[in-house]
Design an enzyme around this catalytic site. Sequence first.
Site, PDB file in Angstrom:
ATOM      1  N   GLU A  97      46.298  36.241  44.811  1.00  0.00           N
ATOM      2  CA  GLU A  97      45.290  35.189  44.715  1.00  0.00           C
ATOM      3  C   GLU A  97      45.956  33.824  44.645  1.00  0.00           C
ATOM      4  O   GLU A  97      46.991  33.672  44.009  1.00  0.00           O
ATOM      5  CB  GLU A  97      44.481  35.373  43.436  1.00  0.00           C
ATOM      6  CG  GLU A  97      43.686  36.648  43.425  1.00  0.00           C
ATOM      7  CD  GLU A  97      42.961  36.833  42.104  1.00  0.00           C
ATOM      8  OE1 GLU A  97      42.108  37.714  42.042  1.00  0.00           O
ATOM      9  OE2 GLU A  97      43.268  36.100  41.144  1.00  0.00           O
ATOM     10  N   CYS A 117      51.058  42.299  37.513  1.00  0.00           N
ATOM     11  CA  CYS A 117      51.814  41.799  36.369  1.00  0.00           C
ATOM     12  C   CYS A 117      52.038  42.925  35.371  1.00  0.00           C
ATOM     13  O   CYS A 117      51.169  43.773  35.174  1.00  0.00           O
ATOM     14  CB  CYS A 117      51.053  40.661  35.694  1.00  0.00           C
ATOM     15  SG  CYS A 117      52.023  39.815  34.432  1.00  0.00           S
ATOM     16  N   CYS A 121      48.565  41.317  29.134  1.00  0.00           N
ATOM     17  CA  CYS A 121      47.794  40.535  28.155  1.00  0.00           C
ATOM     18  C   CYS A 121      46.361  41.074  28.165  1.00  0.00           C
ATOM     19  O   CYS A 121      45.799  41.324  29.234  1.00  0.00           O
ATOM     20  CB  CYS A 121      47.804  39.057  28.511  1.00  0.00           C
ATOM     21  SG  CYS A 121      49.465  38.341  28.536  1.00  0.00           S
ATOM     22  N   CYS A 124      43.508  39.425  30.336  1.00  0.00           N
ATOM     23  CA  CYS A 124      43.862  38.999  31.696  1.00  0.00           C
ATOM     24  C   CYS A 124      43.569  40.090  32.720  1.00  0.00           C
ATOM     25  O   CYS A 124      44.006  41.234  32.575  1.00  0.00           O
ATOM     26  CB  CYS A 124      45.338  38.626  31.728  1.00  0.00           C
ATOM     27  SG  CYS A 124      45.918  38.173  33.372  1.00  0.00           S
ATOM     28  N   SER A 199      54.072  28.085  34.209  1.00  0.00           N
ATOM     29  CA  SER A 199      53.434  28.619  33.000  1.00  0.00           C
ATOM     30  C   SER A 199      53.988  30.011  32.703  1.00  0.00           C
ATOM     31  O   SER A 199      54.061  30.865  33.583  1.00  0.00           O
ATOM     32  CB  SER A 199      51.919  28.685  33.206  1.00  0.00           C
ATOM     33  OG  SER A 199      51.311  29.290  32.087  1.00  0.00           O
ATOM     34  N   HIS A 226      48.212  31.141  22.722  1.00  0.00           N
ATOM     35  CA  HIS A 226      46.981  31.889  22.422  1.00  0.00           C
ATOM     36  C   HIS A 226      46.843  32.429  21.001  1.00  0.00           C
ATOM     37  O   HIS A 226      45.747  32.843  20.604  1.00  0.00           O
ATOM     38  CB  HIS A 226      46.750  33.042  23.405  1.00  0.00           C
ATOM     39  CG  HIS A 226      46.771  32.641  24.849  1.00  0.00           C
ATOM     40  ND1 HIS A 226      46.335  31.415  25.302  1.00  0.00           N
ATOM     41  CD2 HIS A 226      47.177  33.315  25.975  1.00  0.00           C
ATOM     42  CE1 HIS A 226      46.479  31.347  26.619  1.00  0.00           C
ATOM     43  NE2 HIS A 226      46.984  32.467  27.045  1.00  0.00           N
ATOM     44  N   ASN A 300      37.727  32.773  30.101  1.00  0.00           N
ATOM     45  CA  ASN A 300      36.975  33.121  31.294  1.00  0.00           C
ATOM     46  C   ASN A 300      36.638  34.608  31.163  1.00  0.00           C
ATOM     47  O   ASN A 300      37.544  35.439  31.207  1.00  0.00           O
ATOM     48  CB  ASN A 300      37.909  32.906  32.496  1.00  0.00           C
ATOM     49  CG  ASN A 300      37.190  32.373  33.683  1.00  0.00           C
ATOM     50  OD1 ASN A 300      35.991  32.575  33.835  1.00  0.00           O
ATOM     51  ND2 ASN A 300      37.918  31.692  34.527  1.00  0.00           N
ATOM     52  N   CYS A 343      42.753  34.476  36.090  1.00  0.00           N
ATOM     53  CA  CYS A 343      43.907  35.183  36.648  1.00  0.00           C
ATOM     54  C   CYS A 343      43.549  36.621  37.043  1.00  0.00           C
ATOM     55  O   CYS A 343      43.178  37.433  36.213  1.00  0.00           O
ATOM     56  CB  CYS A 343      45.006  35.174  35.584  1.00  0.00           C
ATOM     57  SG  CYS A 343      46.567  35.808  36.109  1.00  0.00           S
TER      58      CYS A 343
HETATM   59  N1  SAH Z   1      52.070  34.692  33.426  1.00  0.00           N
HETATM   60  C1  SAH Z   1      51.918  33.282  33.262  1.00  0.00           C
HETATM   61  C2  SAH Z   1      51.125  32.604  34.357  1.00  0.00           C
HETATM   62  C3  SAH Z   1      49.865  33.286  34.863  1.00  0.00           C
HETATM   63  S1  SAH Z   1      48.374  33.238  33.932  1.00  0.00           S
HETATM   64  C4  SAH Z   1      51.304  32.974  31.910  1.00  0.00           C
HETATM   65  O1  SAH Z   1      50.798  33.880  31.271  1.00  0.00           O
HETATM   66  O2  SAH Z   1      51.384  31.825  31.482  1.00  0.00           O
HETATM   67  C5  SAH Z   1      47.886  31.572  33.828  1.00  0.00           C
HETATM   68  C6  SAH Z   1      47.066  31.268  32.585  1.00  0.00           C
HETATM   69  O3  SAH Z   1      45.772  31.876  32.657  1.00  0.00           O
HETATM   70  C7  SAH Z   1      47.728  31.768  31.301  1.00  0.00           C
HETATM   71  O4  SAH Z   1      47.670  30.784  30.302  1.00  0.00           O
HETATM   72  C8  SAH Z   1      46.848  32.951  30.949  1.00  0.00           C
HETATM   73  O5  SAH Z   1      46.940  33.263  29.587  1.00  0.00           O
HETATM   74  C9  SAH Z   1      45.487  32.445  31.407  1.00  0.00           C
HETATM   75  N2  SAH Z   1      44.459  33.472  31.519  1.00  0.00           N
HETATM   76  C10 SAH Z   1      44.573  34.763  31.871  1.00  0.00           C
HETATM   77  N3  SAH Z   1      43.378  35.383  31.805  1.00  0.00           N
HETATM   78  C11 SAH Z   1      42.483  34.455  31.413  1.00  0.00           C
HETATM   79  C12 SAH Z   1      41.084  34.482  31.146  1.00  0.00           C
HETATM   80  N4  SAH Z   1      40.376  35.591  31.289  1.00  0.00           N
HETATM   81  N5  SAH Z   1      40.496  33.334  30.742  1.00  0.00           N
HETATM   82  C13 SAH Z   1      41.206  32.197  30.601  1.00  0.00           C
HETATM   83  N6  SAH Z   1      42.520  32.107  30.838  1.00  0.00           N
HETATM   84  C14 SAH Z   1      43.156  33.227  31.227  1.00  0.00           C
END
Ligand code: SAH
Length: 352
Positions: A97, A117, A121, A124, A199, A226, A300, A343
């Site tokens: 994406e 990935c 998390c 995510c 990031s 977070h 999100n 993401c």
């Molecule tokens: N792996 C890296 C970059 C990719 S994610 C990282 O974690 O920083 C980019 C951002 O989107 C990160 O801050 C991640 O925590 C956030 N993210 C992932 N899922 C999300 C969601 N459902 N709502 C809001 N932010 C989200």
Amino acid sequence: MSRTNFYNVDLPELVKALQSWGEPFDQAHALARDIWHQAYTASVTDFSELTGIPPRVQQQLAGAFALRHPVELAQSTSRDGSTRKDLLALEDGAQIETGLLRYRDRHTICVSTRVGCACDCSFCATGRMGFVRQLHCDEIVAQVLHFQRWLTTQDKAVSNVVFMGMGEPLLNREQTLQAVRRLTDPRGLNLAPGRITLSTVGIAPEIEYLADVHSRWPIKLAISLHAATDDLRTKLMPINKTYPLARLHEAVRVYTEKTRRRVLFEWIMIAGVNDTQEQALALVTWLQDLASHVNLIRLNPTSAYDGTPSTGETTEAFSAILDQHKIPHTMRQRRGAGIDAGCGQLHARRRP
Ligand code: SAH
């Protein structure tokens, strides 16, 4: 024999190719720079699109190189047109994406660095896919070119890049930094390194590596924090078991001291989970001696995670605590929630 992807070739290699086709030294250099500039800034898909390049050279280029661009499988645009996210297929069929965020004065591309990935998390969508494979430098750059091509049709250009798509960039560090080198090449897209943000989930030794090479790659660093207590952060982000908050703090301290830059911390607001007064105070303590800026972003929602975004009121209360302790922060406008722009969400929607 399959042709080399042009976007994998260095400028000196292009000069050499032109010389091997009989171009004299000076001419080969001038042509190579011109071709290179057009290929990146106009993101050409066919060498015949190059202007001012002799047809003979265009044919030779087409015989030696391919201009490989990912195939667009799906596109979703927010109602106000400010955010777009595309699902792209790479040569081997792998799907990634890429996002475009349009502001009045800038166009930011959000790129993926890996297919899937491994960080897992909990909130995510990409984490649900698991890890598939690394992206090569040209596949990272191709995502920027994908949108650059579209922007040029509107007399616009890419101005910023964020490594905030799928995957953890610091687990694909070399290809990510090579992509930065391509994106900042003054003869090509010529993006200022300060307009590129990486990031990370917080791979401590890699953050220290970035500090060491900062003079060569002066990009911005964002960390997905977070949570500010180990038990909660480990629950949300399993990587915290490997690099707990104390270790991460040490890496950030080294980074800020060596680079003299502040770090951006991302904090997604999840109702009743990390939006409490206790977490706000723990965050204040953790950040006390660090040069930082916190971005509060509402979660999100995704189908695989049952958390919900914090209310505006709770977010305000959290922000008030940061204010009281003079922690610089912003409440980031939630972009793209209506278009599955979190993401990995677009990919997740396409799967059965
Ligand atoms: N792996 C890296 C970059 C990719 S994610 C990282 O974690 O920083 C980019 C951002 O989107 C990160 O801050 C991640 O925590 C956030 N993210 C992932 N899922 C999300 C969601 N459902 N709502 C809001 N932010 C989200």
